[in-house]
Motif scaffolding. Structure first.
Motif, PDB file in Angstrom:
ATOM      1  N   MET A  14       0.564  16.011  -2.634  1.00 60.67           N
ATOM      2  CA  MET A  14       0.741  16.236  -1.197  1.00 60.67           C
ATOM      3  C   MET A  14       0.021  17.513  -0.771  1.00 60.67           C
ATOM      4  O   MET A  14      -0.056  18.478  -1.521  1.00 60.67           O
ATOM      5  CB  MET A  14       2.229  16.353  -0.862  1.00 60.67           C
ATOM      6  CG  MET A  14       3.018  15.063  -1.030  1.00 60.67           C
ATOM      7  SD  MET A  14       2.726  13.866   0.311  1.00 60.67           S
ATOM      8  CE  MET A  14       3.445  12.371  -0.413  1.00 60.67           C
ATOM      9  N   GLU A  15      -0.457  17.484   0.441  1.00 60.53           N
ATOM     10  CA  GLU A  15      -1.193  18.599   1.024  1.00 60.53           C
ATOM     11  C   GLU A  15      -0.788  18.628   2.487  1.00 60.53           C
ATOM     12  O   GLU A  15      -0.950  17.607   3.170  1.00 60.53           O
ATOM     13  CB  GLU A  15      -2.689  18.289   0.885  1.00 60.53           C
ATOM     14  CG  GLU A  15      -3.634  19.436   1.089  1.00 60.53           C
ATOM     15  CD  GLU A  15      -5.072  18.970   0.827  1.00 60.53           C
ATOM     16  OE1 GLU A  15      -5.638  19.328  -0.204  1.00 60.53           O
ATOM     17  OE2 GLU A  15      -5.598  18.204   1.662  1.00 60.53           O
ATOM     18  N   ASN A  16      -0.206  19.712   2.960  1.00 60.15           N
ATOM     19  CA  ASN A  16       0.284  19.764   4.344  1.00 60.15           C
ATOM     20  C   ASN A  16       1.308  18.677   4.643  1.00 60.15           C
ATOM     21  O   ASN A  16       1.330  18.121   5.741  1.00 60.15           O
ATOM     22  CB  ASN A  16      -0.862  19.597   5.355  1.00 60.15           C
ATOM     23  CG  ASN A  16      -1.692  20.862   5.508  1.00 60.15           C
ATOM     24  OD1 ASN A  16      -2.885  20.793   5.631  1.00 60.15           O
ATOM     25  ND2 ASN A  16      -1.045  22.012   5.467  1.00 60.15           N
ATOM     26  N   GLY A  17       2.112  18.317   3.652  1.00 58.90           N
ATOM     27  CA  GLY A  17       3.138  17.303   3.878  1.00 58.90           C
ATOM     28  C   GLY A  17       2.628  15.876   3.866  1.00 58.90           C
ATOM     29  O   GLY A  17       3.391  14.939   4.042  1.00 58.90           O
ATOM     30  N   LEU A  18       1.315  15.705   3.643  1.00 62.08           N
ATOM     31  CA  LEU A  18       0.732  14.360   3.647  1.00 62.08           C
ATOM     32  C   LEU A  18      -0.018  14.119   2.340  1.00 62.08           C
ATOM     33  O   LEU A  18      -0.465  15.066   1.697  1.00 62.08           O
ATOM     34  CB  LEU A  18      -0.228  14.214   4.838  1.00 62.08           C
ATOM     35  CG  LEU A  18       0.434  14.282   6.219  1.00 62.08           C
ATOM     36  CD1 LEU A  18      -0.611  14.317   7.316  1.00 62.08           C
ATOM     37  CD2 LEU A  18       1.379  13.104   6.428  1.00 62.08           C
ATOM     38  N   PRO A  19      -0.155  12.845   1.946  1.00 65.69           N
ATOM     39  CA  PRO A  19      -0.821  12.578   0.666  1.00 65.69           C
ATOM     40  C   PRO A  19      -2.302  12.958   0.689  1.00 65.69           C
ATOM     41  O   PRO A  19      -2.969  12.848   1.716  1.00 65.69           O
ATOM     42  CB  PRO A  19      -0.658  11.065   0.488  1.00 65.69           C
ATOM     43  CG  PRO A  19      -0.291  10.521   1.817  1.00 65.69           C
ATOM     44  CD  PRO A  19       0.353  11.624   2.575  1.00 65.69           C
ATOM     45  N   ARG A  51       6.605  12.148   9.802  1.00 61.80           N
ATOM     46  CA  ARG A  51       6.009  12.192   8.465  1.00 61.80           C
ATOM     47  C   ARG A  51       5.879  10.777   7.893  1.00 61.80           C
ATOM     48  O   ARG A  51       4.839  10.406   7.335  1.00 61.80           O
ATOM     49  CB  ARG A  51       6.860  13.072   7.540  1.00 61.80           C
ATOM     50  CG  ARG A  51       6.277  13.215   6.155  1.00 61.80           C
ATOM     51  CD  ARG A  51       6.858  14.387   5.362  1.00 61.80           C
ATOM     52  NE  ARG A  51       6.162  14.462   4.093  1.00 61.80           N
ATOM     53  CZ  ARG A  51       6.641  13.941   2.953  1.00 61.80           C
ATOM     54  NH1 ARG A  51       7.832  13.381   2.926  1.00 61.80           N
ATOM     55  NH2 ARG A  51       5.926  14.003   1.848  1.00 61.80           N
ATOM     56  N   CYS A  72       0.800  -1.229   0.000  1.00 63.93           N
ATOM     57  CA  CYS A  72       0.000   0.000   0.000  1.00 63.93           C
ATOM     58  C   CYS A  72       0.833   1.280   0.000  1.00 63.93           C
ATOM     59  O   CYS A  72       0.279   2.370   0.058  1.00 63.93           O
ATOM     60  CB  CYS A  72      -0.977  -0.002   1.172  1.00 63.93           C
ATOM     61  SG  CYS A  72      -0.237   0.016   2.804  1.00 63.93           S
ATOM     62  N   ALA A  73       2.154   1.167  -0.107  1.00 63.25           N
ATOM     63  CA  ALA A  73       3.009   2.360   0.004  1.00 63.25           C
ATOM     64  C   ALA A  73       2.988   3.166  -1.290  1.00 63.25           C
ATOM     65  O   ALA A  73       3.964   3.218  -2.035  1.00 63.25           O
ATOM     66  CB  ALA A  73       4.432   1.955   0.371  1.00 63.25           C
ATOM     67  N   SER A  74       1.864   3.822  -1.541  1.00 68.85           N
ATOM     68  CA  SER A  74       1.721   4.535  -2.815  1.00 68.85           C
ATOM     69  C   SER A  74       2.647   5.746  -2.898  1.00 68.85           C
ATOM     70  O   SER A  74       2.912   6.253  -3.976  1.00 68.85           O
ATOM     71  CB  SER A  74       0.270   4.966  -3.025  1.00 68.85           C
ATOM     72  OG  SER A  74      -0.124   5.862  -2.014  1.00 68.85           O
ATOM     73  N   HIS A  75       3.158   6.212  -1.751  1.00 68.35           N
ATOM     74  CA  HIS A  75       4.065   7.365  -1.793  1.00 68.35           C
ATOM     75  C   HIS A  75       5.381   6.995  -2.467  1.00 68.35           C
ATOM     76  O   HIS A  75       6.197   7.861  -2.757  1.00 68.35           O
ATOM     77  CB  HIS A  75       4.323   7.906  -0.379  1.00 68.35           C
ATOM     78  CG  HIS A  75       5.210   7.044   0.463  1.00 68.35           C
ATOM     79  ND1 HIS A  75       4.725   6.002   1.225  1.00 68.35           N
ATOM     80  CD2 HIS A  75       6.548   7.042   0.645  1.00 68.35           C
ATOM     81  CE1 HIS A  75       5.731   5.419   1.849  1.00 68.35           C
ATOM     82  NE2 HIS A  75       6.845   6.028   1.514  1.00 68.35           N
ATOM     83  N   CYS A  76       5.578   5.723  -2.691  1.00 68.77           N
ATOM     84  CA  CYS A  76       6.844   5.197  -3.194  1.00 68.77           C
ATOM     85  C   CYS A  76       6.655   4.506  -4.539  1.00 68.77           C
ATOM     86  O   CYS A  76       7.498   3.727  -4.962  1.00 68.77           O
ATOM     87  CB  CYS A  76       7.316   4.157  -2.187  1.00 68.77           C
ATOM     88  SG  CYS A  76       9.013   4.266  -1.746  1.00 68.77           S
ATOM     89  N   GLU A 133      -1.793   5.076   4.537  1.00 62.10           N
ATOM     90  CA  GLU A 133      -1.810   4.041   3.499  1.00 62.10           C
ATOM     91  C   GLU A 133      -2.415   2.736   4.024  1.00 62.10           C
ATOM     92  O   GLU A 133      -3.171   2.066   3.319  1.00 62.10           O
ATOM     93  CB  GLU A 133      -0.391   3.831   2.954  1.00 62.10           C
ATOM     94  CG  GLU A 133       0.078   5.043   2.146  1.00 62.10           C
ATOM     95  CD  GLU A 133       1.543   5.029   1.754  1.00 62.10           C
ATOM     96  OE1 GLU A 133       1.921   5.812   0.869  1.00 62.10           O
ATOM     97  OE2 GLU A 133       2.320   4.256   2.343  1.00 62.10           O
ATOM     98  N   ILE A 139       6.357  18.509   9.712  1.00 63.75           N
ATOM     99  CA  ILE A 139       6.435  17.498   8.646  1.00 63.75           C
ATOM    100  C   ILE A 139       6.256  18.115   7.265  1.00 63.75           C
ATOM    101  O   ILE A 139       6.042  17.410   6.273  1.00 63.75           O
ATOM    102  CB  ILE A 139       5.381  16.383   8.840  1.00 63.75           C
ATOM    103  CG1 ILE A 139       3.953  16.946   8.716  1.00 63.75           C
ATOM    104  CG2 ILE A 139       5.535  15.690  10.188  1.00 63.75           C
ATOM    105  CD1 ILE A 139       2.924  15.864   8.440  1.00 63.75           C
ATOM    106  N   GLN A 140       6.347  19.445   7.184  1.00 60.67           N
ATOM    107  CA  GLN A 140       6.085  20.107   5.902  1.00 60.67           C
ATOM    108  C   GLN A 140       7.244  19.963   4.924  1.00 60.67           C
ATOM    109  O   GLN A 140       8.407  20.062   5.298  1.00 60.67           O
ATOM    110  CB  GLN A 140       5.781  21.589   6.125  1.00 60.67           C
ATOM    111  CG  GLN A 140       4.501  21.824   6.914  1.00 60.67           C
ATOM    112  CD  GLN A 140       3.311  21.096   6.325  1.00 60.67           C
ATOM    113  OE1 GLN A 140       2.970  21.294   5.167  1.00 60.67           O
ATOM    114  NE2 GLN A 140       2.685  20.221   7.104  1.00 60.67           N
ATOM    115  N   PHE A 150      -5.557  11.673  -0.874  1.00 64.14           N
ATOM    116  CA  PHE A 150      -6.088  10.535  -1.617  1.00 64.14           C
ATOM    117  C   PHE A 150      -7.301  10.981  -2.425  1.00 64.14           C
ATOM    118  O   PHE A 150      -8.120  11.767  -1.946  1.00 64.14           O
ATOM    119  CB  PHE A 150      -6.500   9.413  -0.662  1.00 64.14           C
ATOM    120  CG  PHE A 150      -5.340   8.804   0.077  1.00 64.14           C
ATOM    121  CD1 PHE A 150      -4.137   8.544  -0.569  1.00 64.14           C
ATOM    122  CD2 PHE A 150      -5.441   8.486   1.423  1.00 64.14           C
ATOM    123  CE1 PHE A 150      -3.066   7.975   0.109  1.00 64.14           C
ATOM    124  CE2 PHE A 150      -4.377   7.918   2.107  1.00 64.14           C
ATOM    125  CZ  PHE A 150      -3.186   7.666   1.454  1.00 64.14           C
TER     126      PHE A 150
END
Lengths: 298, 298
Positions: free
Chosen positions: A281-286, B44, A187-191, B52, B273-274, A288
């Motif tokens: 990314m939004e506020n440092g987080l994905p 982060r 599930c690591a879609s950030h990668c 995820e 975490i920005q 979805f």
């Protein structure tokens, strides 16, 4: 396989519906396709994380044995992806795949050799599904321990990596850590691999196109150009070619000792993890996507 | 603490050396600094991975209970970072920190409530170091099980998450999965926070500057501007202010039930975490720097 069943069921119900499969599985174990959507991204996550653990284990001068457990009951494709980390000089010393019968004595002797050579630094990657010659999962070795007293009902001694790390602690008398990539690897879609994401998108689009054009009981498949530069083509294959066939790593892609991959595997896998694809990314987080259901446009 | 010891040792040896500490720890538990270099990046990684897993758990319609274990023996800063995922709508339903005494009966009742409300979907995050009111680590509950027969010598029943997942399986009769972020949370440089990386660089530079200028037995510390927009300033504090003091999460940043964080924590952690900072990539994989030793330039 699921596609095949759905198609037969709908036919039996006299419900007219064209079924085109998309070979999505990070396990990468489907026949009739060069590789599967999802594999490149999971492989990239696994390779990167293995490199990071390698670096972490070298921060201190003390001995450190790490056993990393990767998904894969019968096929070692995901575990083999850790060979990409080794190819980059920051990967496992030893790799154990379900394609090769696991022998505990040989394992201990393999690890001891590396332990002595590398001043106590050993990185080992294993498929969850490795088995001994009697066909018994290594993860089941642990349940011997828990059998006697089962206070929690379903408790069990963790997985394959934990069994092996415990064994190594006992034999080597050093710190041995078990790490499971667990759900994270799927599930690591950030990668994600950009190559994989683009191919997956194309595969989905083609499936809809074929289904709308009246074809059924087929699967979209990837075919690799036989050229030095990687190029992925798309075709369709009959579902019957795919159902119940499980594609394993060819023996000649595994080294003779059964503890690593050859250059042929690197050549196969490296193109699949190229490019970075991260969700917005939004506020440092994905962020979805929340999908609405809309009619497909071809 | 280490700095303090080194400094005293060198003085005892009459070795002239200025010692300036840098408060590097992902645990974020040092006194006299607003936060610690490393924390933002680990936070982060933990927040993204939790999001995820949340998404993964919602792919199927079947009940799915996940217990995620995060580092932290006495302070819950890293586990609290999963509240950032919840803030984004894709995080844990329940968070258990070492700052709050853990009660198994209350835990089961908390989980049951969420389980019924959410159609069997529950995400729980726990610090490895949660303890019951007798001061016993929950991770030790598992060793009761293994005590009887200890075939592997050092075998033990995994960690805190595994103990809790086993318990929930037994009580709820559903699938419950334990996931440990393990070493990955402290080495996932591909997921680093740009804010953290820049601040860490500045902290290191300042430490060298102060040491060269003749100051010793101090630590670089972060101080946050008391303004709506986040701004981090640097100062130095006496090592004696820092040694052996452990900073925990203030009680008022934890909700009344002890199962979540308040907006005050989000306001504290979100700026840290920005931004994205990833190592340079080569063939889809990180290229790690190999440092040569050179004399510092101020």
């Amino acid at each position: 396989d699921t596609c095949n069943k759905i198609s037969k069921y709908l036919q039996a119900q006299n419900y007219e519906c064209n079924i085109i499969g998309v070979p999505k599985t990070i396990d990468n174990d489907l026949a009739a396709t060069d590789h599967c959507p999802g594999y490149g991204s999971a492989a990239r996550y696994i390779a990167i994380s293995t490199m990071e653990v390698y670096l972490d284990a070298r921060v201190y001068d003390t001995p450190m044995v790490c056993v990393l457990e990767v998904m894969g009951r019968n096929a070692g494709w995901l575990t083999a992806a850790t060979a990409l980390a080794a190819y980059k000089g920051a990967g496992p010393d030893l790799i154990y795949l379900p394609e090769i019968v696991f022998d505990m004595d040989k394992f201990i002797s393999d690890v001891k050799k590396v332990y002595e050579k590398n001043n106590g630094k050993v990185i080992i990657t294993v498929s969850e599904g490795i088995k001994d010659k009697a066909g018994r999962y290594i993860s089941e070795y642990g349940s011997d321990l828990a059998k006697e007293k089962d206070a929690f009902g379903h408790a069990q001694l963790g997985g394959t990596a934990q069994v092996l790390a415990s064994k190594l602690k006992q034999v080597l008398g050093c710190k041995a850590r078990a790490i499971e990539f667990s759900l994270l690897q799927r599930c690591a879609s950030h990668c994600a691999s950009k190559t994989d994401v683009e191919e997956a998108f194309n595969a989905g689009r083609m499936a809809v196109k074929y289904a709308v054009s009246g074809i059924t009981d087929h699967m979209v498949a990837y075919e690799r150009d036989n050229t030095p530069e990687y190029k992925c083509n798309y075709k369709i294959v009959n579902l019957s070619e795919v159902a119940n066939a499980e594609k394993k790593i060819p023996r000649e892609w595994i080294n003779e000792e059964g503890t690593g991959l050859t250059q042929a595997f690197i050549d196969y896998a490296l193109p699949l993890i190229q490019g970075e694809s991260s969700p917005p990314m939004e506020n440092g987080l994905p962020r979805f996507a929340k999908l609405k259901k809309v009619k497909a446009q071809i």
